[in-house]
Design an enzyme around this catalytic site. Structure first.
Site, PDB file in Angstrom:
ATOM      1  N   ASN A   9      10.944 -22.516 -22.613  1.00  0.00           N
ATOM      2  CA  ASN A   9      11.048 -23.914 -23.614  1.00  0.00           C
ATOM      3  C   ASN A   9      10.007 -23.873 -24.642  1.00  0.00           C
ATOM      4  O   ASN A   9       8.857 -24.042 -24.285  1.00  0.00           O
ATOM      5  CB  ASN A   9      11.017 -25.068 -22.553  1.00  0.00           C
ATOM      6  CG  ASN A   9      11.097 -26.341 -23.598  1.00  0.00           C
ATOM      7  OD1 ASN A   9      11.123 -26.346 -24.838  1.00  0.00           O
ATOM      8  ND2 ASN A   9      10.590 -27.697 -22.903  1.00  0.00           N
ATOM      9  N   LYS A  11       9.306 -25.707 -26.939  1.00  0.00           N
ATOM     10  CA  LYS A  11       9.037 -27.206 -27.537  1.00  0.00           C
ATOM     11  C   LYS A  11       8.774 -27.133 -28.974  1.00  0.00           C
ATOM     12  O   LYS A  11       9.771 -26.199 -29.614  1.00  0.00           O
ATOM     13  CB  LYS A  11       7.493 -27.672 -26.735  1.00  0.00           C
ATOM     14  CG  LYS A  11       7.603 -27.213 -25.185  1.00  0.00           C
ATOM     15  CD  LYS A  11       7.030 -28.135 -24.521  1.00  0.00           C
ATOM     16  CE  LYS A  11       6.916 -27.960 -22.932  1.00  0.00           C
ATOM     17  NZ  LYS A  11       5.904 -28.914 -22.261  1.00  0.00           N
ATOM     18  N   HIS A  95      14.204 -34.163 -20.639  1.00  0.00           N
ATOM     19  CA  HIS A  95      12.941 -33.591 -20.716  1.00  0.00           C
ATOM     20  C   HIS A  95      11.874 -34.857 -20.471  1.00  0.00           C
ATOM     21  O   HIS A  95      12.009 -35.858 -21.294  1.00  0.00           O
ATOM     22  CB  HIS A  95      12.535 -32.476 -21.538  1.00  0.00           C
ATOM     23  CG  HIS A  95      11.279 -31.892 -21.350  1.00  0.00           C
ATOM     24  ND1 HIS A  95      10.163 -32.367 -21.611  1.00  0.00           N
ATOM     25  CD2 HIS A  95      11.126 -30.514 -21.050  1.00  0.00           C
ATOM     26  CE1 HIS A  95       9.122 -31.644 -21.009  1.00  0.00           C
ATOM     27  NE2 HIS A  95       9.798 -30.311 -20.888  1.00  0.00           N
ATOM     28  N   GLU A  97       9.072 -35.131 -21.849  1.00  0.00           N
ATOM     29  CA  GLU A  97       8.513 -35.572 -23.221  1.00  0.00           C
ATOM     30  C   GLU A  97       9.554 -36.486 -23.808  1.00  0.00           C
ATOM     31  O   GLU A  97       8.933 -37.278 -24.814  1.00  0.00           O
ATOM     32  CB  GLU A  97       8.206 -34.270 -24.101  1.00  0.00           C
ATOM     33  CG  GLU A  97       6.794 -33.594 -23.366  1.00  0.00           C
ATOM     34  CD  GLU A  97       6.809 -32.229 -23.322  1.00  0.00           C
ATOM     35  OE1 GLU A  97       7.438 -31.400 -24.084  1.00  0.00           O
ATOM     36  OE2 GLU A  97       5.901 -31.418 -22.534  1.00  0.00           O
ATOM     37  N   GLU A 166      10.349 -30.950 -12.940  1.00  0.00           N
ATOM     38  CA  GLU A 166       9.187 -30.879 -13.434  1.00  0.00           C
ATOM     39  C   GLU A 166       8.316 -31.907 -13.339  1.00  0.00           C
ATOM     40  O   GLU A 166       8.453 -32.848 -13.909  1.00  0.00           O
ATOM     41  CB  GLU A 166       9.599 -30.622 -15.185  1.00  0.00           C
ATOM     42  CG  GLU A 166      10.193 -29.376 -15.467  1.00  0.00           C
ATOM     43  CD  GLU A 166       9.925 -28.943 -16.939  1.00  0.00           C
ATOM     44  OE1 GLU A 166       9.749 -27.825 -17.168  1.00  0.00           O
ATOM     45  OE2 GLU A 166      10.127 -29.903 -17.872  1.00  0.00           O
ATOM     46  N   GLY A 172       1.817 -28.519 -18.714  1.00  0.00           N
ATOM     47  CA  GLY A 172       0.885 -28.381 -19.915  1.00  0.00           C
ATOM     48  C   GLY A 172      -0.486 -28.465 -19.567  1.00  0.00           C
ATOM     49  O   GLY A 172      -1.296 -28.799 -20.127  1.00  0.00           O
ATOM     50  N   SER A 210       3.338 -25.753 -15.837  1.00  0.00           N
ATOM     51  CA  SER A 210       2.249 -24.743 -15.698  1.00  0.00           C
ATOM     52  C   SER A 210       2.885 -23.447 -14.848  1.00  0.00           C
ATOM     53  O   SER A 210       2.052 -22.871 -14.343  1.00  0.00           O
ATOM     54  CB  SER A 210       1.408 -25.347 -15.109  1.00  0.00           C
ATOM     55  OG  SER A 210       0.751 -26.287 -16.202  1.00  0.00           O
TER      56      SER A 210
HETATM   57  P1  13P Z   1       4.408 -25.749 -19.211  1.00  0.00           P
HETATM   58  O1  13P Z   1       4.797 -24.626 -18.886  1.00  0.00           O
HETATM   59  O2  13P Z   1       3.778 -25.593 -20.690  1.00  0.00           O
HETATM   60  O3  13P Z   1       3.356 -26.774 -18.325  1.00  0.00           O
HETATM   61  O4  13P Z   1       5.503 -26.890 -19.824  1.00  0.00           O
HETATM   62  C1  13P Z   1       6.602 -26.836 -19.002  1.00  0.00           C
HETATM   63  C2  13P Z   1       7.589 -27.692 -19.344  1.00  0.00           C
HETATM   64  O5  13P Z   1       7.578 -28.817 -19.905  1.00  0.00           O
HETATM   65  C3  13P Z   1       8.877 -26.817 -19.555  1.00  0.00           C
HETATM   66  O6  13P Z   1       9.886 -27.340 -20.125  1.00  0.00           O
END
Ligand code: 13P
Length: 248
Positions: A9, A11, A95, A97, A166, A172, A210
């Site tokens: 992803n 982002k 997601h 976010e 997640e 992150g 992560s």
């Molecule tokens: P990270 O791997 O950067 O923690 O992000 C995870 C994520 O949100 C994947 O959709």
């Protein structure tokens, strides 16, 4: 046996130049094929570029979001049929976010999943608890509620989905759920699916938060972890290739 699935992803990262060098490095690393399925979730403007860059490779295309509406006066939205036009195979829905910064609720996530399925795209349904919810002992209740909202449609269960667990506190932050913590939640999600459909064993349950080259193998060794949804580490070709290599 179902193949594991590793999804990068990106982002809101990338550029024409950066995407090209990243995908070229991934293609070179995967020239001998991969034991798992691999997909990249790019920002919408880059889907056409990604389609061209990945043509003839084992890398599939994913989108990061889709409109809950079919078509029409929804400025800024991207319809599932439009994603399909660019060869999109998977789309992330719900997601954290998007839930956190864009006000998406369970009902909207369910509608997005339906739109994706109607266009022939597999939704990757994201679920996960915040740190406060985990500390309050609500992890299982939260993820069960989030999943139930999406899979129960008109009295039947839809199983043509991928589910990504997640934990919000692991995204992150460099803080990964331990394999045991992740497996515990995945087992609960599998049990929830099993109560609703005979196809529960075929649904792929991904872990995200992560995941990196150092911890992927241990996480992916757990019985109910069928792949990964990888953020930061998917932007570095060697790291992402190591994660793919750990998924067999
Ligand atoms: P990270 O791997 O950067 O923690 O992000 C995870 C994520 O949100 C994947 O959709």
């Amino acid at each position: 046996m179902k193949k594991k699935l590793i999804v990068g992803n990106w982002k809101m990262n990338g550029s024409l130049a950066a995407n090209e060098s990243l995908v070229q490095a991934l293609r070179a690393g995967l020239s001998g094929g991969a034991a798992c399925s691999v997909a990249l979730a790019a920002p919408a403007p880059y889907l056409a570029q990604l389609q061209a860059l990945c043509a003839g490779s084992c890398i599939e295309i994913a989108a990061q979001d889709v409109s809950q509406h079919e078509a029409g006066a929804y400025t800024g939205e991207v319809a599932a049929a439009m994603l399909r036009d660019f060869g999109v195979r998977y789309v992330l829905v719900g997601h954290s976010e998007r839930r956190q910064f864009h006000g998406e609720n369970d009902a909207a996530v369910a509608e997005k999943a339906q739109r994706a399925l109607a266009a022939g795209i597999t939704p990757i349904v994201c679920v996960g608890e915040t740190l406060a919810e985990r500390e309050a002992g609500q992890t299982e209740a939260v993820v069960r509620r989030q999943l139930a909202a999406v899979i129960h449609v008109n009295g039947r269960c839809i199983s043509e989905v991928v589910v990504a667990y997640e934990p919000v506190w692991a995204i992150g932050t460099g803080k990964t759920a331990t394999p045991a913590q992740a497996q515990e939640v995945h087992a609960a999600l599998r049990a929830q699916l099993a109560a609703a459909t005979v196809h529960a064993g075929a649904v792929r349950l991904l872990y995200g938060g992560s995941m990196n080259a150092a911890n992927a193998a241990q996480l992916l060794a757990e019985a109910d972890i069928d792949g990964g949804l990888v953020g930061g580490a998917s932007l570095k070709a060697p790291d992402f290739l190591s994660i793919i290599a750990a998924a067999h």
